[in-house]
Design an enzyme around this catalytic site. Sequence first.
Site, PDB file in Angstrom:
ATOM      1  CB  SER A 197      11.501   2.191 -10.241  1.00  0.00           C
ATOM      2  OG  SER A 197      10.125   2.320 -10.508  1.00  0.00           O
ATOM      3  CD  GLU A 209       5.364  -2.103 -16.271  1.00  0.00           C
ATOM      4  OE1 GLU A 209       6.490  -1.860 -15.822  1.00  0.00           O
ATOM      5  OE2 GLU A 209       4.405  -2.501 -15.549  1.00  0.00           O
ATOM      6  N   GLY A 267       7.722   4.102  -9.067  1.00  0.00           N
ATOM      7  CA  GLY A 267       8.612   5.227  -8.820  1.00  0.00           C
ATOM      8  C   GLY A 267       9.708   4.875  -7.829  1.00  0.00           C
ATOM      9  CB  CYS A 324       6.160  -0.581  -8.486  1.00  0.00           C
ATOM     10  SG  CYS A 324       7.841  -0.807  -7.885  1.00  0.00           S
ATOM     11  CG  LEU A 325       6.303   4.803  -4.957  1.00  0.00           C
ATOM     12  CD1 LEU A 325       6.884   4.360  -3.627  1.00  0.00           C
ATOM     13  CD2 LEU A 325       7.123   5.952  -5.537  1.00  0.00           C
ATOM     14  CG  HIS A 373       7.310  -3.064 -12.870  1.00  0.00           C
ATOM     15  ND1 HIS A 373       6.976  -1.769 -13.172  1.00  0.00           N
ATOM     16  CD2 HIS A 373       8.048  -3.015 -11.740  1.00  0.00           C
ATOM     17  CE1 HIS A 373       7.505  -0.958 -12.264  1.00  0.00           C
ATOM     18  NE2 HIS A 373       8.156  -1.692 -11.378  1.00  0.00           N
ATOM     19  N   GLY A 407      12.470   5.609  -4.407  1.00  0.00           N
ATOM     20  CA  GLY A 407      12.529   6.138  -3.053  1.00  0.00           C
ATOM     21  C   GLY A 407      11.553   5.522  -2.075  1.00  0.00           C
ATOM     22  N   GLY A 433      12.826  -1.536  -3.430  1.00  0.00           N
ATOM     23  CA  GLY A 433      13.615  -1.706  -2.220  1.00  0.00           C
ATOM     24  C   GLY A 433      12.797  -1.562  -0.955  1.00  0.00           C
ATOM     25  CG  PHE A 434      11.068   1.230   0.551  1.00  0.00           C
ATOM     26  CD1 PHE A 434      11.190   1.637   1.868  1.00  0.00           C
ATOM     27  CD2 PHE A 434      11.949   1.766  -0.383  1.00  0.00           C
ATOM     28  CE1 PHE A 434      12.157   2.542   2.256  1.00  0.00           C
ATOM     29  CE2 PHE A 434      12.925   2.676  -0.016  1.00  0.00           C
ATOM     30  CZ  PHE A 434      13.032   3.066   1.313  1.00  0.00           C
TER      31      PHE A 434
END
Length: 373
Positions: A52, A346, A230, A258-259, A344, A232, A302-303
């Site tokens: 990530s 985990e 991940g 997350c992503l 997260h 981006g 960051g998103f």
Amino acid sequence: MKYQSKRKALVLLADGTIFYGKSVGSKEGTAFGEVCFNTGMTGYQEIFTDPSYFGQLMVTTNAHIGNYGTNGDEVESESIKIAGLICKNFSYEYSRSLADKSLEAFLNENNLFAISDVDTRALVSYIRDNGAMNAVISTEVENIEDLKKRLAEVPSMEGLELASKVSTKMPYFYGDESASFKIAALDIGIKKNILRNLAKRDAYIKVFPYDTSFEEMQSWNPNAYFISNGPGDPEPLSDAIAAAKEMIASGKPVFGICLGHQIIALANGVSTYKMYNGHRGINHPILNLLTGKGEITSQNHGFAVNREETESNPDLEITHVHLNDKTVAGIRMKEKDVFSVQYHPEASPGPHDADYLFDQFFDLIMKDRVEAV
């Protein structure tokens, strides 16, 4: 001796601001990326190898980095994923019985350029006030104008597709082939510890590349689908979004982290946006709106998912919120066995605050199996 061999170095931000420091070791080097900071006191090796963080210059807020060395088992991927490291005090010596090498050796093996002796308090304070931005770290302290020109050519993280840089190239299996459940995982930057948590709950996982079609995943006949974390911007991941829509339509349980959480939101027509700073650390407070309980969580994104659009979407329900800024930290679909979280589970910072999310996923899988009989 180590101290004497250090070279002058700098952090040059996209807005022209400069912070000075020294190279780690005697290496000359230059690295570009988006500068961000992590507030965790420990876990630097996991941070550096987390997909990530691909393409980011990591500022560690803890004053000492490297003092407990590294261990070959404490990685989240096969290599370092950050673009470079910025810290205050770098420890060349380490004291830990489980360590197998120094952090310096680990960085050298992975060819990562790092700088220390930076006033990280001032740097982090500046980023907080002015937002995450591209930057360069370098020992080329006499070539600032050239560095500025090269930095201007580095693309913004907004609109940047990075999953293809970290995803597996070929499908692979993880866990015991004779396990009770089969889970198809879409790898858009998956962490090893996620696979460990799925496998230890009696699952056999097939991990697919980021652009795999739903039809290919479905042909393995899994009991459920997982969409990973991940790096981006999620919006350019059109293949993953399309696959997520079909996962949802299949009626099988779907879990995203997350992503993957952002991909599930986009598959439901909810937009995402780039945050001013993002959330990165292992002490982020979350409120579970379904139980009223708080959770201490690990985050690195960051998103974020648009809250207004989520609240107005008739198919979605917000299940978790971040207590610092009220951003969406978890969602679920009202009529489908589909849910996701922005953090997260985990990573276990609580340490067990969010373990239930994996159990919840497997409860849905078992329910689906019973209903299918």
